[in-house]
Each structure stands twice: as C-alpha cells, then as structure tokens.
Design a protein around this motif. Sequence first.
Motif, PDB file in Angstrom:
ATOM      1  N   GLN A  79       6.334  10.879  11.863  1.00  0.00           N
ATOM      2  CA  GLN A  79       5.106  10.888  11.072  1.00  0.00           C
ATOM      3  C   GLN A  79       4.498   9.497  10.889  1.00  0.00           C
ATOM      4  N   ILE A  80       5.116   8.482  11.456  1.00  0.00           N
ATOM      5  CA  ILE A  80       4.595   7.123  11.342  1.00  0.00           C
ATOM      6  C   ILE A  80       3.380   6.966  12.251  1.00  0.00           C
ATOM      7  N   SER A  81       2.357   6.306  11.733  1.00  0.00           N
ATOM      8  CA  SER A  81       1.161   6.018  12.522  1.00  0.00           C
ATOM      9  C   SER A  81       1.018   4.505  12.661  1.00  0.00           C
ATOM     10  N   PRO A  82       1.483   3.926  13.775  1.00  0.00           N
ATOM     11  CA  PRO A  82       1.438   2.473  13.948  1.00  0.00           C
ATOM     12  C   PRO A  82       0.035   1.884  13.915  1.00  0.00           C
ATOM     13  N   MET A  83      -1.000   2.688  14.112  1.00  0.00           N
ATOM     14  CA  MET A  83      -2.360   2.177  14.145  1.00  0.00           C
ATOM     15  C   MET A  83      -3.075   2.288  12.802  1.00  0.00           C
ATOM     16  N   HIS A  84      -2.395   2.741  11.757  1.00  0.00           N
ATOM     17  CA  HIS A  84      -3.001   2.835  10.432  1.00  0.00           C
ATOM     18  C   HIS A  84      -3.376   1.426   9.970  1.00  0.00           C
ATOM     19  N   SER A 103       0.835  -1.201   0.000  1.00  0.00           N
ATOM     20  CA  SER A 103       0.000   0.000   0.000  1.00  0.00           C
ATOM     21  C   SER A 103       0.872   1.254   0.000  1.00  0.00           C
ATOM     22  N   ASP A 104       0.253   2.371  -0.322  1.00  0.00           N
ATOM     23  CA  ASP A 104       0.965   3.652  -0.300  1.00  0.00           C
ATOM     24  C   ASP A 104       1.471   3.972   1.104  1.00  0.00           C
ATOM     25  N   GLU A 105       0.677   3.645   2.123  1.00  0.00           N
ATOM     26  CA  GLU A 105       1.073   3.947   3.506  1.00  0.00           C
ATOM     27  C   GLU A 105       2.279   3.118   3.924  1.00  0.00           C
ATOM     28  N   VAL A 106       2.307   1.850   3.577  1.00  0.00           N
ATOM     29  CA  VAL A 106       3.445   0.992   3.920  1.00  0.00           C
ATOM     30  C   VAL A 106       4.703   1.504   3.228  1.00  0.00           C
ATOM     31  N   PRO A 123      13.052   3.460  19.740  1.00  0.00           N
ATOM     32  CA  PRO A 123      12.526   2.307  20.481  1.00  0.00           C
ATOM     33  C   PRO A 123      11.364   2.634  21.416  1.00  0.00           C
ATOM     34  N   VAL A 124      11.286   3.863  21.900  1.00  0.00           N
ATOM     35  CA  VAL A 124      10.102   4.317  22.634  1.00  0.00           C
ATOM     36  C   VAL A 124       9.519   5.450  21.796  1.00  0.00           C
ATOM     37  N   PHE A 125       8.321   5.221  21.303  1.00  0.00           N
ATOM     38  CA  PHE A 125       7.734   6.077  20.275  1.00  0.00           C
ATOM     39  C   PHE A 125       6.360   6.532  20.714  1.00  0.00           C
ATOM     40  N   GLN A 126       6.057   7.842  20.511  1.00  0.00           N
ATOM     41  CA  GLN A 126       4.714   8.344  20.793  1.00  0.00           C
ATOM     42  C   GLN A 126       4.024   8.649  19.466  1.00  0.00           C
ATOM     43  N   ASP A 127       2.906   8.022  19.234  1.00  0.00           N
ATOM     44  CA  ASP A 127       2.108   8.249  18.033  1.00  0.00           C
ATOM     45  C   ASP A 127       1.532   9.662  18.108  1.00  0.00           C
ATOM     46  N   SER A 128       1.809  10.497  17.110  1.00  0.00           N
ATOM     47  CA  SER A 128       1.364  11.885  17.141  1.00  0.00           C
ATOM     48  C   SER A 128      -0.148  12.030  16.966  1.00  0.00           C
ATOM     49  N   ASP A 169      -3.486  -0.145   7.127  1.00  0.00           N
ATOM     50  CA  ASP A 169      -2.550  -0.797   6.204  1.00  0.00           C
ATOM     51  C   ASP A 169      -1.271  -1.232   6.916  1.00  0.00           C
ATOM     52  N   ILE A 170      -0.830  -0.458   7.890  1.00  0.00           N
ATOM     53  CA  ILE A 170       0.374  -0.804   8.657  1.00  0.00           C
ATOM     54  C   ILE A 170       0.082  -2.015   9.543  1.00  0.00           C
ATOM     55  N   LEU A 171      -1.107  -2.061  10.125  1.00  0.00           N
ATOM     56  CA  LEU A 171      -1.447  -3.186  10.992  1.00  0.00           C
ATOM     57  C   LEU A 171      -1.499  -4.514  10.229  1.00  0.00           C
ATOM     58  N   LYS A 172      -1.773  -4.464   8.928  1.00  0.00           N
ATOM     59  CA  LYS A 172      -1.789  -5.682   8.107  1.00  0.00           C
ATOM     60  C   LYS A 172      -0.381  -6.238   7.900  1.00  0.00           C
ATOM     61  N   SER A 173       0.616  -5.344   7.856  1.00  0.00           N
ATOM     62  CA  SER A 173       2.000  -5.760   7.598  1.00  0.00           C
ATOM     63  C   SER A 173       2.953  -4.848   8.373  1.00  0.00           C
TER      64      SER A 173
END
Length: 54
Positions: free
Chosen positions: A15-20, A2-5, A39-44, A22-26
């Motif tokens: 700018q990464i969104s771990p809960m998107h 996907s474009d997001e991946v 290694p410790v990341f805050q989703d914006s 398309d990201i959750l699929k892969s």
Amino acid sequence: MSDEVARVATCPVHQISPMHPDILKSPWGMNRRLRDEAPVFQDSEFRHFFCFTL
C-alpha cells in the motif's frame, strides 16, 4: 511528520506509494523499509517498478 509518512511505517508494504508528495519530501524511512521488505517494488497506483537495493 505528515499522516502519510506515519502511515508508511505501519501499513502493508503493497500500500506504499513512493510518489506521494509527502513521501518525496522525506523518503528515507520508506526507502529503508522497502529495501528490507520488498527490494523490487511495483507501485499499485502508477504501476511503476522501483528497485531499492544497494
């Protein structure tokens, strides 16, 4: 892929969104990148903290 991946591979790490959906699929590429760069990341978008250590 996907474009997001594809975007996650090159965008600034904050700018990464771990809960998107398309990201959750892969999540492996994102997980590897965040483990190496933030290694410790805050989703914006959701303000959740994630820990990518092993």
